[in-house]
Design a protein around this motif. Structure first.
Motif, PDB file in Angstrom:
ATOM      1  N   UNK A 110      -3.312  -6.804  -4.440  1.00 24.33           N
ATOM      2  CA  UNK A 110      -3.449  -7.685  -3.278  1.00 24.33           C
ATOM      3  C   UNK A 110      -4.822  -8.336  -3.220  1.00 24.33           C
ATOM      4  N   UNK A 111      -5.872  -7.628  -3.646  1.00 25.44           N
ATOM      5  CA  UNK A 111      -7.189  -8.262  -3.726  1.00 25.44           C
ATOM      6  C   UNK A 111      -7.159  -9.412  -4.729  1.00 25.44           C
ATOM      7  N   UNK A 112      -6.485  -9.197  -5.834  1.00 25.73           N
ATOM      8  CA  UNK A 112      -6.354 -10.267  -6.835  1.00 25.73           C
ATOM      9  C   UNK A 112      -5.541 -11.433  -6.281  1.00 25.73           C
ATOM     10  N   UNK A 113      -4.448 -11.115  -5.597  1.00 32.34           N
ATOM     11  CA  UNK A 113      -3.595 -12.160  -5.004  1.00 32.34           C
ATOM     12  C   UNK A 113      -4.382 -12.994  -4.000  1.00 32.34           C
ATOM     13  N   UNK A 114      -5.132 -12.332  -3.116  1.00 32.22           N
ATOM     14  CA  UNK A 114      -5.912 -13.072  -2.123  1.00 32.22           C
ATOM     15  C   UNK A 114      -7.051 -13.846  -2.774  1.00 32.22           C
ATOM     16  N   UNK A 115      -7.577 -13.351  -3.899  1.00 30.51           N
ATOM     17  CA  UNK A 115      -8.650 -14.076  -4.574  1.00 30.51           C
ATOM     18  C   UNK A 115      -8.159 -15.412  -5.113  1.00 30.51           C
ATOM     19  N   UNK A 169     -22.886  -6.619   3.586  1.00 33.52           N
ATOM     20  CA  UNK A 169     -22.298  -5.687   4.544  1.00 33.52           C
ATOM     21  C   UNK A 169     -21.001  -5.147   3.979  1.00 33.52           C
ATOM     22  N   UNK A 170     -20.526  -4.060   4.567  1.00 35.29           N
ATOM     23  CA  UNK A 170     -19.274  -3.489   4.075  1.00 35.29           C
ATOM     24  C   UNK A 170     -18.125  -4.471   4.245  1.00 35.29           C
ATOM     25  N   UNK A 171     -18.088  -5.159   5.380  1.00 37.22           N
ATOM     26  CA  UNK A 171     -17.008  -6.122   5.612  1.00 37.22           C
ATOM     27  C   UNK A 171     -16.993  -7.191   4.531  1.00 37.22           C
ATOM     28  N   UNK A 172     -18.176  -7.666   4.136  1.00 38.07           N
ATOM     29  CA  UNK A 172     -18.238  -8.695   3.091  1.00 38.07           C
ATOM     30  C   UNK A 172     -17.874  -8.123   1.724  1.00 38.07           C
ATOM     31  N   UNK A 190     -14.755 -10.316   0.605  1.00 39.22           N
ATOM     32  CA  UNK A 190     -15.103 -11.390  -0.324  1.00 39.22           C
ATOM     33  C   UNK A 190     -14.564 -11.054  -1.706  1.00 39.22           C
ATOM     34  N   UNK A 191     -13.814 -11.970  -2.261  1.00 39.97           N
ATOM     35  CA  UNK A 191     -13.193 -11.729  -3.565  1.00 39.97           C
ATOM     36  C   UNK A 191     -14.254 -11.579  -4.653  1.00 39.97           C
ATOM     37  N   UNK A 192     -13.963 -10.734  -5.615  1.00 40.83           N
ATOM     38  CA  UNK A 192     -14.819 -10.632  -6.796  1.00 40.83           C
ATOM     39  C   UNK A 192     -14.697 -11.919  -7.610  1.00 40.83           C
ATOM     40  N   UNK A 193     -15.516 -12.025  -8.630  1.00 39.80           N
ATOM     41  CA  UNK A 193     -15.426 -13.201  -9.496  1.00 39.80           C
ATOM     42  C   UNK A 193     -14.081 -13.222 -10.213  1.00 39.80           C
ATOM     43  N   UNK A 214     -11.783  -0.082  -1.910  1.00 45.38           N
ATOM     44  CA  UNK A 214     -10.995  -1.205  -2.400  1.00 45.38           C
ATOM     45  C   UNK A 214     -11.563  -1.694  -3.724  1.00 45.38           C
ATOM     46  N   UNK A 215     -10.771  -2.475  -4.447  1.00 47.10           N
ATOM     47  CA  UNK A 215     -11.233  -2.990  -5.733  1.00 47.10           C
ATOM     48  C   UNK A 215     -12.466  -3.871  -5.545  1.00 47.10           C
ATOM     49  N   UNK A 216     -12.446  -4.768  -4.554  1.00 48.79           N
ATOM     50  CA  UNK A 216     -13.590  -5.652  -4.326  1.00 48.79           C
ATOM     51  C   UNK A 216     -14.855  -4.848  -4.056  1.00 48.79           C
ATOM     52  N   UNK A 217     -14.746  -3.802  -3.234  1.00 52.63           N
ATOM     53  CA  UNK A 217     -15.904  -2.979  -2.893  1.00 52.63           C
ATOM     54  C   UNK A 217     -16.420  -2.234  -4.123  1.00 52.63           C
TER      55      UNK A 217
END
Length: 660
Positions: free
Chosen positions: A308-313, A352-355, A359-362, A388-391
């Motif tokens: 889902x992180x990839x999908x949203x990215x 921040x943790x929220x960011x 925020x999607x990875x590259x 999460x993967x992004x974190x």
């Protein structure tokens, strides 16, 4: 530092997790750092509204004056000095070898390390952890040592030799830019994580490691090969299907698979030839934990997170709203971009943790190797907590300033205290063995019955807390800061909603991001919110284990949330602003009912089941003496709830609102 000051720091929320004392909108700060100094290091955009972000800031609006030194609370202190002693004594008395029921549960006890005491190691889930503590301790020390050795001999200088990106040429050093150094650090950490995970996985699961890798590969293909619009639905269908398939097939033993697909042959002697012997031979190499599927549920959460992180990215990469802010960026450079569209300026090394989560990875970060490193990250693989993967990618690039030796050391001491507390409980209070033996409940008094149920729940809380804190400690030593799973002690909860925000907190945050908010959250009315709670707890019950008892537990939790929601609608706090003490007493009465319902639901789900709960309830309310005890118990709970209220008010006076 005095002993009292040291204890205060040891048991401070900041030591437990800086997320509790720092707003999720603000970057983490170093332990002991003054909040005003920390805020001055941030760009102006990040200091806005941060007055209540740190624990040392102004009290939150509506915080009540302290009641700790009032006559009412002196009476509560007297209760706390006497009643807990009687509670422990009740279970200790029924755990003696002179008790009539001792012979029924004695076979469940083992030899203990405390002289003259047996140990109740009958809980299979915790026994698996407890019996392997020496090996886990070796792993806790060996893993960071091997990483440091790997870094020492393999390109560590590529991400420590960093040059400034200031517009001026003065002060430049020979080395990589901050961005390139961060990429090199990510590469370095991922390389080690993948290699160590491969060895770790083979040691844990033997040949079954290849089954795990196959599932991971198929999930990766679901995210990266399907048309984008099908990815979310396909991700959920695949991973929930894996939960069911793992349970029903018991981990896909090759002997069973071979029996399904290979026909048996009759030998010349008239016997049936064994075509599945090779499968059983391979299955015998199952590693330290042959039943890998039992522990795979936590990995499923990471698989969904990556997809889902990839999908949203894919939706955000085209037009990112992020403009990188770097330390040392001159005012002239910022002024040159003053006419550009306003973007959020961030320091990527201090998000921040929220960011870090949102925020999607590259785009280049969503590779199979990074995915493997994340899904199989050794310190968190077995039990979490969940990041999460992004974190994970963000923390691999930049070590958080909150991860310090001092805080990690204090956290380790707290873990040791929890472990010792559990050992004392298991050596002196045999609540788990007694409940497993299903004795004659009529032998016990109502007080003893209730205390057996109460300490059963406490041991359940500890048996989850200890592994979570051990693996989080391992992760902190390794430089990754996952969320703390347990916010408060089990006995410091009165709200069903708040309880689930603080119990398995990383799972709760995962559910908010990937389930609750996407399906609508609480923003579409109370009825829709209750329906969403039902969906969430149904998933949580199935995720824990596919059986009817846990489904009943999930539905009971949802049902028991209803009274709290209804009462908040009937008695809104704003209408009682002029009568805070009366409202506090009214809330105390409701909280007592909430505590009783939460205890009942968790006893069904994790301890004695429905039949056991019926026996406990009948033993308590089946006589006049039992009813008198129930009234006294409710009074005791009321006292405890009032202290819980004041604990939260004291946090608000420090500018902290944990919402649990």
């Amino acid at each position: 530092m005095s002993c009292l000051d040291y204890l205060k720091r040891l048991y401070s929320l900041d030591t437990l997790d800086t997320r509790f004392t720092t707003s999720g909108k603000l970057p983490p700060r170093v332990s002991g750092e003054d909040p005003s100094i920390a805020d001055s290091k941030l760009p102006a955009q990040q200091t806005l509204g941060s007055a209540n972000g740190h624990g040392k800031h102004a009290p939150l609006p509506g915080a009540q004056p302290s009641r700790w030194r009032t006559t009412e609370f002196y009476f509560y202190y007297l209760c706390f000095l006497t009643i807990p002693f009687l509670m422990v004594k009740a279970v200790y008395d029924v755990s003696k070898d002179s008790h009539p029921n001792y012979s029924k549960y004695a076979p469940l006890l083992s030899d203990g390390w405390i002289p003259g005491r047996k140990v109740d190691n009958s809980d299979g889930q915790y026994a698996g952890f407890r019996d392997n503590i020496p090996y886990l301790a070796i792993l806790l020390l060996a893993h960071p040592f091997l990483r440091r050795a790997y870094d020492s001999f393999w390109r560590i200088n590529t991400y420590t030799n960093v040059r400034s990106d200031s517009s001026s040429n003065s002060g430049l050093t020979q080395g990589l830019s901050p961005s390139a150094a961060a990429d090199a650090r990510l590469e370095q950490r991922v390389s080690f994580d993948v290699g160590f995970a491969a060895i770790f996985l083979l040691a844990l699961h033997g040949f079954s490691a290849f089954k795990v890798l196959l599932i991971l590969y198929l999930n990766f293909k679901v995210a990266t090969q399907l048309p984008k619009k099908y990815v979310p639905a396909a991700t959920w269908i695949f991973n929930i299907g894996i939960l069911f398939a793992n349970e029903l097939s018991r981990g896909y033993p090759l002997s069973g698979v071979a029996g399904l697909f290979l026909p048996s042959q009759t030998s010349a002697a008239g016997g049936v030839g064994d075509q599945t012997g090779w499968g059983a031979w391979i299955d015998s190499y199952g590693g330290l934990i042959p039943r890998w599927e039992v522990l795979f549920n936590i990995t499923v959460l990471r698989l969904i997170s990556f997809n889902l992180d990839y999908y949203w990215s894919l939706n955000s990469s085209a037009s990112s709203s992020i403009e990188v802010w770097l330390p040392g960026m001159s005012e002239r450079v910022l002024a040159e971009h003053a006419d550009a569209p306003k973007k959020k300026q961030l320091d990527p090394s201090n998000l921040s943790e929220r960011d870090r989560v949102s925020i999607a990875a590259k785009p280049t970060d969503y590779t199979f190797r990074n995915y493997l490193a994340y899904a199989l990250y050794s310190p968190l693989y077995l039990a979490g907590p969940i990041v999460t993967f992004n974190d994970y990618i963000s923390q691999c690039r930049y070590k958080l300033s909150s991860v310090t030796r001092t805080r990690t050391f204090l956290y380790g001491i707290r873990f040791g205290v929890c472990l010792l507390t559990m050992e004392l409980c298991l050596h002196f209070l045999y609540a788990v063995a007694i409940s497993k033996a299903q004795p004659d409940w009529q032998v016990y008094t109502p007080f003893q019955l209730s205390m057996l149920g109460y300490f059963n729940l406490h041991i359940i809380w500890l048996k989850l807390l200890i592994p979570w804190r051990f693996f989080r400690l391992w992760s902190l030593i390794d430089g990754i800061d996952p969320p703390e799973n347990m916010v408060r002690c089990m006995s410091d909860n009165y709200s069903a909603l708040a309880f689930w925000r603080g119990w398995h907190r990383s799972l709760n945050r995962w559910i908010l991001r990937y389930i609750y908010i996407p399906i609508g959250g609480s923003g579409r009315g109370k009825v829709r919110a209750i329906a969403n709670y039902l969906a969430v707890f149904t998933f949580v019950a199935l995720w824990h284990d596919i059986n009817l008892r846990l489904l009943v537990w999930g539905w009971l939790i949802t049902f028991f949330v209803l009274p709290e929601v209804i009462c908040t609608l009937l008695f809104p706090a704003k209408k009682w602003r002029d009568r805070p003490d009366a409202y506090r007493m009214l809330c105390g009465v409701g909280a007592v009912g909430n505590v009783l319902m939460m205890m009942a639901a968790n006893l069904v789900g994790f301890a004695v089941g429905l039949d056991g709960l019926k026996g406990l309830v009948h033993g308590i309310v089946g006589s006049f003496g039992g009813l008198v005890f129930l009234a006294a118990a409710c009074g005791t709970l009321f006292v405890g709830v009032q202290v819980m209220f004041e604990v939260r008010e004291s946090e608000k006076r420090q500018g902290i609102n944990l919402k649990c």
